[in-house]
Design an enzyme around this catalytic site. Structure first.
Site, PDB file in Angstrom:
ATOM      1  N   GLU A 135      -4.178  -7.621   4.988  1.00 51.47           N
ATOM      2  CA  GLU A 135      -3.381  -6.434   5.333  1.00 51.47           C
ATOM      3  C   GLU A 135      -2.453  -6.756   6.507  1.00 51.47           C
ATOM      4  O   GLU A 135      -2.857  -7.410   7.472  1.00 51.47           O
ATOM      5  CB  GLU A 135      -4.307  -5.273   5.723  1.00 51.47           C
ATOM      6  N   GLU A 184     -13.816  -1.192   5.966  1.00 55.77           N
ATOM      7  CA  GLU A 184     -13.147  -1.293   7.273  1.00 55.77           C
ATOM      8  C   GLU A 184     -13.972  -0.658   8.386  1.00 55.77           C
ATOM      9  O   GLU A 184     -13.809  -1.012   9.546  1.00 55.77           O
ATOM     10  CB  GLU A 184     -11.730  -0.705   7.223  1.00 55.77           C
ATOM     11  N   ARG A 186       0.866  -1.186   0.000  1.00 51.37           N
ATOM     12  CA  ARG A 186       0.000   0.000   0.000  1.00 51.37           C
ATOM     13  C   ARG A 186       0.896   1.227   0.000  1.00 51.37           C
ATOM     14  O   ARG A 186       1.835   1.313   0.801  1.00 51.37           O
ATOM     15  CB  ARG A 186      -0.893   0.018   1.247  1.00 51.37           C
ATOM     16  N   GLU A 232      -8.854   2.000  -2.307  1.00 48.85           N
ATOM     17  CA  GLU A 232      -9.636   1.667  -1.110  1.00 48.85           C
ATOM     18  C   GLU A 232     -10.395   2.890  -0.600  1.00 48.85           C
ATOM     19  O   GLU A 232      -9.845   4.001  -0.596  1.00 48.85           O
ATOM     20  CB  GLU A 232      -8.661   1.176  -0.034  1.00 48.85           C
ATOM     21  N   HIS A 257      -9.070   6.735   1.896  1.00 45.99           N
ATOM     22  CA  HIS A 257      -9.584   7.010   3.249  1.00 45.99           C
ATOM     23  C   HIS A 257     -10.803   7.926   3.233  1.00 45.99           C
ATOM     24  O   HIS A 257     -10.872   8.908   3.980  1.00 45.99           O
ATOM     25  CB  HIS A 257      -8.473   7.559   4.146  1.00 45.99           C
ATOM     26  N   TYR A 273      -2.869  11.215   5.128  1.00 49.65           N
ATOM     27  CA  TYR A 273      -3.276   9.938   5.689  1.00 49.65           C
ATOM     28  C   TYR A 273      -2.228   8.849   5.390  1.00 49.65           C
ATOM     29  O   TYR A 273      -1.804   8.689   4.254  1.00 49.65           O
ATOM     30  CB  TYR A 273      -4.647   9.507   5.127  1.00 49.65           C
ATOM     31  N   ASP A 324      -4.937   3.808  -0.494  1.00 46.75           N
ATOM     32  CA  ASP A 324      -6.089   4.032   0.380  1.00 46.75           C
ATOM     33  C   ASP A 324      -6.455   5.515   0.344  1.00 46.75           C
ATOM     34  O   ASP A 324      -5.669   6.369   0.764  1.00 46.75           O
ATOM     35  CB  ASP A 324      -5.712   3.605   1.813  1.00 46.75           C
ATOM     36  N   TRP A 328     -12.715  11.805   6.416  1.00 45.93           N
ATOM     37  CA  TRP A 328     -11.346  11.386   6.699  1.00 45.93           C
ATOM     38  C   TRP A 328     -11.259   9.891   6.803  1.00 45.93           C
ATOM     39  O   TRP A 328     -12.149   9.236   7.221  1.00 45.93           O
ATOM     40  CB  TRP A 328     -10.889  12.051   8.004  1.00 45.93           C
ATOM     41  N   ARG A 385     -13.265  -5.194   3.092  1.00 48.51           N
ATOM     42  CA  ARG A 385     -12.167  -4.774   3.973  1.00 48.51           C
ATOM     43  C   ARG A 385     -12.498  -4.912   5.468  1.00 48.51           C
ATOM     44  O   ARG A 385     -11.722  -4.440   6.319  1.00 48.51           O
ATOM     45  CB  ARG A 385     -11.827  -3.295   3.686  1.00 48.51           C
TER      46      ARG A 385
HETATM   47  O1  KDG Z   1      -8.477   2.920  13.188  1.00 48.50           O
HETATM   48  C1  KDG Z   1      -8.325   3.428  11.904  1.00 48.50           C
HETATM   49  C2  KDG Z   1      -7.310   2.618  11.156  1.00 48.50           C
HETATM   50  O2  KDG Z   1      -7.581   1.269  11.315  1.00 48.50           O
HETATM   51  C3  KDG Z   1      -7.284   2.976   9.702  1.00 48.50           C
HETATM   52  O3  KDG Z   1      -6.781   4.261   9.573  1.00 48.50           O
HETATM   53  C4  KDG Z   1      -6.416   2.012   8.949  1.00 48.50           C
HETATM   54  O4  KDG Z   1      -7.340   2.719   6.842  1.00 48.50           O
HETATM   55  C5  KDG Z   1      -6.716   1.898   7.505  1.00 48.50           C
HETATM   56  C6  KDG Z   1      -6.229   0.688   6.840  1.00 48.50           C
HETATM   57  O5  KDG Z   1      -6.584   0.492   5.685  1.00 48.50           O
HETATM   58  O6  KDG Z   1      -5.499  -0.056   7.471  1.00 48.50           O
HETATM   59 MG    MG Z   2      -8.078   1.738   5.042  1.00 49.32          MG
END
Ligand code: KDG
Ligand code: MG
Length: 403
Positions: A340, A263, A147, A237, A213, A159, A211, A403, A284
């Site tokens: 991951e 996630e 990543r 992602e 985010h 991020y 990612d 975010w 995810r």
């Molecule tokens: O708690 C937030 C994290 O788990 C996140 O920022 C991690 O985006 C993330 C990832 O893909 O691992």
């Molecule tokens: Mg993520």
């Protein structure tokens, strides 16, 4: 085999973790991860005050029944705190069942579907040279999938990017949320330059993941996807805020770049529209946040119908207990995609002893009975809880942003 005690251990060996410890009347100890990053104490209270007292005396083998008892019985279904608490109980019960059988957990989940579990690592840099060095370091560890995150020129931070001297990236940092600036326009223009540099440096074989985010609108995300197609990313992602499932349908209509999300999801219901529309390629969710092995397997079985694959969330805020649970499931699943791996710091292993191993880009969950993880409660006391919050994004005019 009855549940004799249920205790919650909150510790911070490198970062905060919430662990449920279930003991049975015949002396077995099962562990479950209940860590919700930045909201640890809420889930600890949910477990201690509302779940532990009603678990005592229950049949530890009755995993599905206990899952439904906690999910339906609470009346207030779903949500990150509830589902992390249920997940911790569920994983601890799977751990116990496998230990009682004298088998590693993956055997109880159906046995091995593959030889090893392919993982992706995290590379980042405040500029493209730093990022390139970070990718190289992961290649040396054997990763074939990485990543990649870089600071946006003119904005900084970003991020997934550690500042110099941070000692590695950790998303929760600060007694109050750190506020970070973000500019979607500059960001969307900078990502193709990152992929261009990495493809030119490392060639076509390396799998590159990125990612976003949750930070783009659907149409910004669609444009980003289109602009990256020539670089063949493994995935993009969380391109847009995950609670708007229709957004991903729009993104999908515009780009062939594979999409991953989930996630922050905690239930199969979060995925219904995404699966029906065939708008994602990878799930995810973590074991820890999606109702445990029982909850996540429900999601992944549904995903399999549309050839959607697993990509179980494995950041540092998923504890070694949560990661071990993911690895046992990864080995047993048919529709496994990738795992991951954001590596825990050494201090974490002063509290958790793990049976899993990683070499040359692949994990093995190990052959110890159960999850194969134990917790040293004495050591945990040396690392008391420390408040730490995830950052808040702000647009350049000061507006709070996704975010
Ligand atoms: O708690 C937030 C994290 O788990 C996140 O920022 C991690 O985006 C993330 C990832 O893909 O691992
Ligand atoms: Mg993520």
């Amino acid at each position: 085999m009855k549940i004799a005690s249920a205790d919650v251990v909150i510790s911070s060996p490198g970062r905060n973790f919430v662990t449920l410890v279930l003991k049975t009347d015949d002396g077995l100890v099962g562990l479950g991860d209940a860590t919700v990053n930045g909201r640890e104490l809420a889930v600890a209270s949910y477990l201690r005050d509302h779940v532990a007292p009603i678990l005592i005396g229950r049949d530890a083998h009755a995993i599905e029944d206990t899952w439904q008892y906690l999910y339906r019985g609470a009346y207030w279904r779903r949500g990150p705190i509830t589902m992390a608490a249920i997940a911790a109980v569920d994983v601890a019960l799977w751990d116990l069942k496998a230990q009682a059988a004298g088998l590693p957990l993956y055997q109880i989940l159906g046995g091995r579907s593959r030889n090893a579990i392919r993982a992706y690592g995290h590379a980042y840099g405040t500029d493209l040279d730093e990022l390139t060095d970070s990718v190289r370091a992961l290649l040396e560890q054997g990763f074939g999938a990485v990543r990649v995150q870089v600071s946006t020129p003119g904005i900084g931070g970003g991020y997934g990017v550690a500042e110099a001297g941070d000692g590695g990236y950790e998303p929760a940092r600060g007694q109050r949320p750190v506020e970070e600036p973000f500019d979607p326009g500059r960001y969307v223009r900078s990502v193709p330059a990152m992929f261009d540099k990495l493809r030119n440096t490392f060639g076509p074989e390396l799998d590159l993941l990125h990612d976003v985010h949750h930070r783009l609108t659907p149409i910004q995300a669609a444009r980003l996807g289109k602009s990256l197609e020539g670089y063949a990313p493994y995935w993009l992602e969380d391109v847009s805020p995950a609670e708007n499932q229709a957004a991903l349908r729009l993104v999908r209509q515009h780009t062939t770049v594979p999409l991953a999300t989930g996630e922050t999801f905690n239930s199969v219901f979060d995925y219904l529209q995404l699966f029906a529309d065939q708008s994602i390629d990878y799930v995810r969710s973590s074991v820890t946040h999606a109702g445990g092995i029982t909850g996540l397997r429900r999601i992944l079985d549904m995903a399999a119908v549309g050839q959607v694959k697993s990509a179980i969330h494995g950041p540092t805020d998923v504890s070694p207990v949560g990661l071990a649970a993911a690895l046992h499931l990864d080995l047993a699943l048919h529709n496994f995609g990738i795992q991951e791996f954001m590596q825990h710091v050494d201090l974490t292993f002063e509290v958790f002893d793990v049976g899993y191993s990683f070499a040359n880009g692949y994990f093995q969950p190990g052959e110890r009975p159960g999850l194969g993880v134990s917790l040293d409660a004495r050591a945990a006391e040396r690392f008391p809880y420390r408040a730490a919050y995830l950052p808040v994004g702000r647009l350049l005019d000061g507006t709070v942003h996704d975010w």
